[in-house]
Design a protein around this motif. Structure first.
Motif, mmCIF file in Angstrom:
data_model
loop_
_atom_site.group_PDB
_atom_site.id
_atom_site.type_symbol
_atom_site.label_atom_id
_atom_site.label_comp_id
_atom_site.label_asym_id
_atom_site.label_seq_id
_atom_site.Cartn_x
_atom_site.Cartn_y
_atom_site.Cartn_z
ATOM 1 N N MET A 1 49.295 20.767 33.072
ATOM 2 C CA MET A 1 49.833 19.411 32.948
ATOM 3 C C MET A 1 49.566 18.861 31.543
ATOM 4 N N ILE A 2 50.549 18.137 31.015
ATOM 5 C CA ILE A 2 50.385 17.576 29.675
ATOM 6 C C ILE A 2 49.381 16.422 29.698
ATOM 7 N N ASN A 3 48.628 16.305 28.620
ATOM 8 C CA ASN A 3 47.710 15.175 28.446
ATOM 9 C C ASN A 3 48.465 14.049 27.720
ATOM 10 N N ASP A 4 48.942 13.078 28.489
ATOM 11 C CA ASP A 4 49.741 11.989 27.904
ATOM 12 C C ASP A 4 48.936 11.144 26.923
ATOM 13 N N SER A 94 58.448 21.191 32.000
ATOM 14 C CA SER A 94 58.288 22.531 31.383
ATOM 15 C C SER A 94 57.167 22.587 30.368
ATOM 16 N N GLU A 95 56.505 21.440 30.139
ATOM 17 C CA GLU A 95 55.402 21.375 29.175
ATOM 18 C C GLU A 95 55.850 21.873 27.807
ATOM 19 N N SER A 96 57.024 21.365 27.392
ATOM 20 C CA SER A 96 57.570 21.794 26.103
ATOM 21 C C SER A 96 57.964 20.557 25.292
ATOM 22 N N ALA A 97 58.122 20.784 23.996
ATOM 23 C CA ALA A 97 58.534 19.695 23.105
ATOM 24 C C ALA A 97 59.230 20.305 21.901
ATOM 25 N N ALA A 98 59.916 19.438 21.159
ATOM 26 C CA ALA A 98 60.589 19.880 19.937
ATOM 27 C C ALA A 98 59.808 19.359 18.724
ATOM 28 N N TYR A 123 47.208 20.728 17.426
ATOM 29 C CA TYR A 123 47.031 19.510 18.226
ATOM 30 C C TYR A 123 47.900 19.577 19.496
ATOM 31 N N ALA A 124 49.123 20.054 19.322
ATOM 32 C CA ALA A 124 50.054 20.114 20.464
ATOM 33 C C ALA A 124 49.530 21.037 21.564
ATOM 34 N N PHE A 125 48.937 22.142 21.169
ATOM 35 C CA PHE A 125 48.452 23.095 22.181
ATOM 36 C C PHE A 125 47.068 22.706 22.709
ATOM 37 N N GLN A 127 45.250 19.721 22.362
ATOM 38 C CA GLN A 127 45.006 18.356 22.863
ATOM 39 C C GLN A 127 46.095 17.898 23.839
ATOM 40 N N VAL A 128 47.353 18.068 23.441
ATOM 41 C CA VAL A 128 48.439 17.632 24.339
ATOM 42 C C VAL A 128 48.593 18.624 25.497
ATOM 43 N N ARG A 129 48.147 19.841 25.274
ATOM 44 C CA ARG A 129 48.229 20.927 26.268
ATOM 45 C C ARG A 129 49.675 21.325 26.562
ATOM 46 N N LEU A 130 50.507 21.280 25.531
ATOM 47 C CA LEU A 130 51.875 21.785 25.681
ATOM 48 C C LEU A 130 51.833 23.307 25.793
ATOM 49 N N HIS A 131 52.847 23.841 26.471
ATOM 50 C CA HIS A 131 52.960 25.302 26.552
ATOM 51 C C HIS A 131 53.859 25.848 25.435
ATOM 52 N N ARG A 132 54.863 25.027 25.060
ATOM 53 C CA ARG A 132 55.878 25.532 24.130
ATOM 54 C C ARG A 132 56.287 24.435 23.154
ATOM 55 N N VAL A 133 56.399 24.800 21.887
ATOM 56 C CA VAL A 133 56.933 23.888 20.871
ATOM 57 C C VAL A 133 58.072 24.614 20.179
ATOM 58 N N GLN A 134 59.225 23.985 20.139
ATOM 59 C CA GLN A 134 60.411 24.670 19.621
ATOM 60 C C GLN A 134 61.079 23.866 18.523
ATOM 61 N N LEU A 135 61.919 24.549 17.759
ATOM 62 C CA LEU A 135 62.635 23.858 16.678
ATOM 63 C C LEU A 135 63.951 24.581 16.414
ATOM 64 N N GLU A 136 64.814 23.882 15.708
ATOM 65 C CA GLU A 136 66.056 24.474 15.223
ATOM 66 C C GLU A 136 66.096 24.317 13.716
ATOM 67 N N VAL A 137 66.612 25.335 13.034
ATOM 68 C CA VAL A 137 66.662 25.309 11.576
ATOM 69 C C VAL A 137 67.960 25.992 11.136
ATOM 70 N N TYR A 138 68.584 25.435 10.114
ATOM 71 C CA TYR A 138 69.853 26.000 9.644
ATOM 72 C C TYR A 138 69.621 27.335 8.957
ATOM 73 N N SER A 139 70.575 28.229 9.110
ATOM 74 C CA SER A 139 70.403 29.599 8.597
ATOM 75 C C SER A 139 70.223 29.617 7.083
#
Ligand SMILES: CC(C)(COP(=O)(O)OP(=O)(O)OC[C@H]1O[C@@H](n2cnc3c(N)ncnc32)[C@H](O)[C@@H]1OP(=O)(O)O)[C@@H](O)C(=O)NCCC(=O)NCCS
Length: 187
Positions: A1-4, A94-98, A123-125, A127-139
């Motif tokens: 569970m995420i730590n809000d 899903s315990e994920s963020a961007a 910090y995200a993993f 303290q927040v206890r996220l499972h996944r952090v994702q991003l998008e980036v231009y080629s």
């Protein structure tokens, strides 16, 4: 569970050369300047024009925004503003963020972005206890792709022709870091 609490109580995270601090009205002017820079606009896909008043209000609001983190990147020694980064689109189920980041013009290539991204992932993993952090980036943003890899993001795939800029189409790369496999890699 995420730590809000770790999302809602805006933290200061201290690294070797940079520190992440809650974004506030004191950062509005350099933040706004960065939005005017044509190269930053191209690299971040920014099409919208912002007024300084809008950015000032936006920065001032960040401290009270629940469920996301908007932090300024400052030089640890001088306190100078270097850029900003954010953890957004938090999905509790899903315990994920961007993740997004932009340094101010003229500051790329000195390692600040990689260090800041590593600090935020830690910090995200942890303290927040996220499972996944994702991003998008231009080629075409090879510097960002390299910096993200150094920070511990893994390339997962690409969206073909997903981005159009000045009449040309580009792929969008999807990258992510997972808590179980992420280690702040050595420089
Ligand atoms: C993307 C960004 C956060 C990266 O941070 P940074 O501090 O500039 O990155 P670093 O200096 O830590 O690392 C850059 C790496 O890219 C490499 N690089 C630079 N230009 C490159 C290119 N054209 N091709 C391949 N690698 C390149 C550098 O050599 C360095 O790798 P190395 O340490 O192995 O030599 C920062 O450049 C930035 O904010 N840019 C403007 C906005 C932006 O692009 N935001 C991201 C949108 S997704």
């Amino acid at each position: 569970m995420i730590n809000d609490h770790a999302l809602n109580d805006k933290p200061t995270v201290i690294g070797e050369r940079v520190r992440l601090v809650p974004l506030g009205p004191q950062h509005a002017e350099p933040f706004w300047q960065a939005t005017l820079d044509p190269e930053n606009r191209r690299l971040t896909g920014t099409r919208r024009e912002f007024t300084l008043d809008f950015v000032r209000d936006w920065c001032a609001d960040r401290a009270t925004q629940p469920g996301r983190l908007d932090l300024a990147i400052e030089d640890r020694t001088t306190g100078d503003y270097l850029g900003e980064l954010a953890l957004i689109d938090v999905d509790h189920d899903s315990e994920s963020a961007a993740f997004r980041i932009a340094l101010s013009p003229g500051l790329a290539g000195r390692g600040y972005g990689t260090e800041a991204a590593r600090l935020l992932l830690g910090y995200a993993f942890d303290q927040v206890r996220l499972h996944r952090v994702q991003l998008e980036v231009y080629s075409f943003n090879l510097r960002a792709i390299r910096a993200y890899q150094k920070a511990g993001f893994v390339l997962e795939g690409h969206l073909r022709d997903a981005h159009m800029w000045e009449g040309r189409r580009y792929d969008v790369f999807c990258m992510a870091a997972l808590r179980g496999e992420w280690r702040a890699p050595a420089q």
